[in-house]
Enzyme design. Structure first.
Site, PDB file in Angstrom:
ATOM      1  N   GLU A  87       8.186  14.462   8.240  1.00 28.13           N
ATOM      2  CA  GLU A  87       7.297  13.453   7.383  1.00 28.13           C
ATOM      3  C   GLU A  87       6.057  13.339   8.733  1.00 28.13           C
ATOM      4  OE1 GLU A  87       7.512   9.713   4.864  1.00 28.13           O
ATOM      5  OE2 GLU A  87       8.347   9.421   7.089  1.00 28.13           O
ATOM      6  N   ASP A 134       0.802  -0.980   0.234  1.00 29.27           N
ATOM      7  CA  ASP A 134       0.145   0.057   0.607  1.00 29.27           C
ATOM      8  C   ASP A 134       0.902   1.382   0.073  1.00 29.27           C
ATOM      9  OD1 ASP A 134       1.316   0.506   2.242  1.00 29.27           O
ATOM     10  OD2 ASP A 134      -0.908  -0.089   3.227  1.00 29.27           O
ATOM     11  N   GLU A 181       4.221   1.089   2.556  1.00 30.13           N
ATOM     12  CA  GLU A 181       4.647  -0.114   2.320  1.00 30.13           C
ATOM     13  C   GLU A 181       4.444  -1.304   3.190  1.00 30.13           C
ATOM     14  OE1 GLU A 181       7.926   2.717   1.433  1.00 30.13           O
ATOM     15  OE2 GLU A 181       7.374   2.817  -0.389  1.00 30.13           O
TER      16      GLU A 181
END
Length: 378
Positions: free
Chosen positions: A327, A168, A171
């Site tokens: 992130e 996905d 990962e």
């Protein structure tokens, strides 16, 4: 939800710095690095991340930068024509190619596969690049025939392979068929069928596959009235917001959209910060600015402007002194005992992450916090 409430000038300044970071990071090849500094991402560009980055650059009026990225994608696909043909032929014969023979999800800036182990078989990026390219052509008036051979290969690849399980967005779980992946594929196939660069046979195949994938989403990707992480599961995933906006796979006014956004908010959002999914342990399972922005885009598409503004403000509050967006942040970890193991493995969290900058810029543009540069026209 607690509002961060940053001044509008700060929000606009951060959008401008996000665009500067994106443009300054783009490589001579056209690739957009995931992160120039993070150990595990350094030297690589993902089709998925890069397509969303290019879409933001295009929306901001940076037509050349976006086109250079799409040129990079097209070169990679054209260079792998033989590989795609083998994959398509195997699927037609009922003997699918093994996962390790499928197209990779990330490439070096000069277009090579990596030589390190990675969770490489992911279909979403190939749908996303076709969707983002179509959006770019729509905005700019550029003729998509510039990329026609690569788009034909993309059509063949997705039509032959879209039903396959793969990793996905995050990962993980290569054994499942993920609803966010199906959404990216649908968006890409819809775009391909409407771009005017495919022959009748391919256009018909793309439209048929997109319709079948939509049916699969509705039949097995919905539980309790909302989208779920993978087929026949019950869990939510914040990536599902992208199917509402910017991908446009779901009608923003539908009950399914409302229930999906409500579920993401209940399960994964805390004070404007959004987790990937409840079982997340990566860097302790923090909150991702790019996911707050995806949720903001979806809420805005549904007409909830104030909520979208609040989500943008939360994302802005994570920025560093030079406008770099990470992130994720560790303000509300789901698995705090798992944080240090990732720091020991890969170092501090990626910052800046260009995908975060891109999604912040994209939502800021939609909210009118900043305006795109004047287009030259064609």
């Amino acid at each position: 939800m607690t509002s961060v409430s940053l001044p509008s000038t700060r929000l606009g300044e951060l959008a401008a710095s996000s665009l500067r970071i994106i443009l300054a990071s783009q490589q001579p090849s056209g690739a957009f690095p995931a992160s120039l500094t993070f150990s595990a991402y350094r030297g690589y560009c993902w089709f998925r991340d890069g397509s969303f980055i290019a879409d933001a650059a295009s929306a901001a009026g940076e037509e050349e930068a976006a086109s250079r990225f799409f040129d990079w994608c097209a070169r990679i696909l054209d260079d792998r024509r033989g590989q795609v043909q083998v994959i398509v032929a195997a699927a037609a014969a009922g003997a699918s190619a093994p996962d390790e023979k499928m197209l990779a999800t990330r490439f070096t800036f000069d277009g090579r596969e990596g030589d390190d182990d990675w969770w490489d078989f992911q279909l979403d990026g190939y749908g996303t690049w076709a969707w983002a390219l179509a959006e770019h052509c729509r905005r700019s008036g550029i003729d998509a025939s510039r990329w026609s051979s690569a788009l034909e290969l993309t059509c063949d690849y997705l039509v032959s392979s879209w039903r396959r399980p793969c990793f996905d967005w995050w990962e993980e779980h290569s054994e499942e068929v993920h609803v966010s992946t199906l959404g990216c594929v649908v968006a890409g196939l819809d775009a391909l069928s409407e771009l005017g660069v495919l022959d009748d046979t391919r256009r018909t195949a793309a439209a048929r596959a997109a319709a079948e994938a939509r049916v699969l989403i509705y039949e097995r990707g919905v539980q309790g009235g909302h989208l779920v992480k993978w087929l026949d599961s019950g869990d939510s995933d914040a990536s599902l917001a992208a199917l509402i906006s910017p991908l446009g796979v779901l009608d923003p006014a539908s009950d399914l959209t409302g229930a999906t956004l409500d579920t993401i908010a209940i399960d994964l959002e805390v004070d404007g910060g959004v987790h990937r999914f409840r079982a997340d342990t990566f860097y302790g399972g923090g909150q991702w600015p790019l996911l707050s922005c995806f949720l903001g885009l979806a809420e805005l598409a549904r007409g909830n402007r104030g909520r979208a503004q609040t989500l943008l403000e939360w994302a802005a509050s994570t920025a560093g002194p030079a406008g770099e967006l990470p992130e994720q942040v560790d303000r509300h970890l789901l698995a705090p005992d798992r944080h240090q193991e990732w720091v020991d493995r890969w170092g501090p969290v990626a910052s800046p992450l260009l995908w975060s900058s891109a999604m912040y810029l994209r939502l800021a543009l939609e909210l009118g916090v900043v305006a795109p540069i004047e287009r030259t026209g064609r």
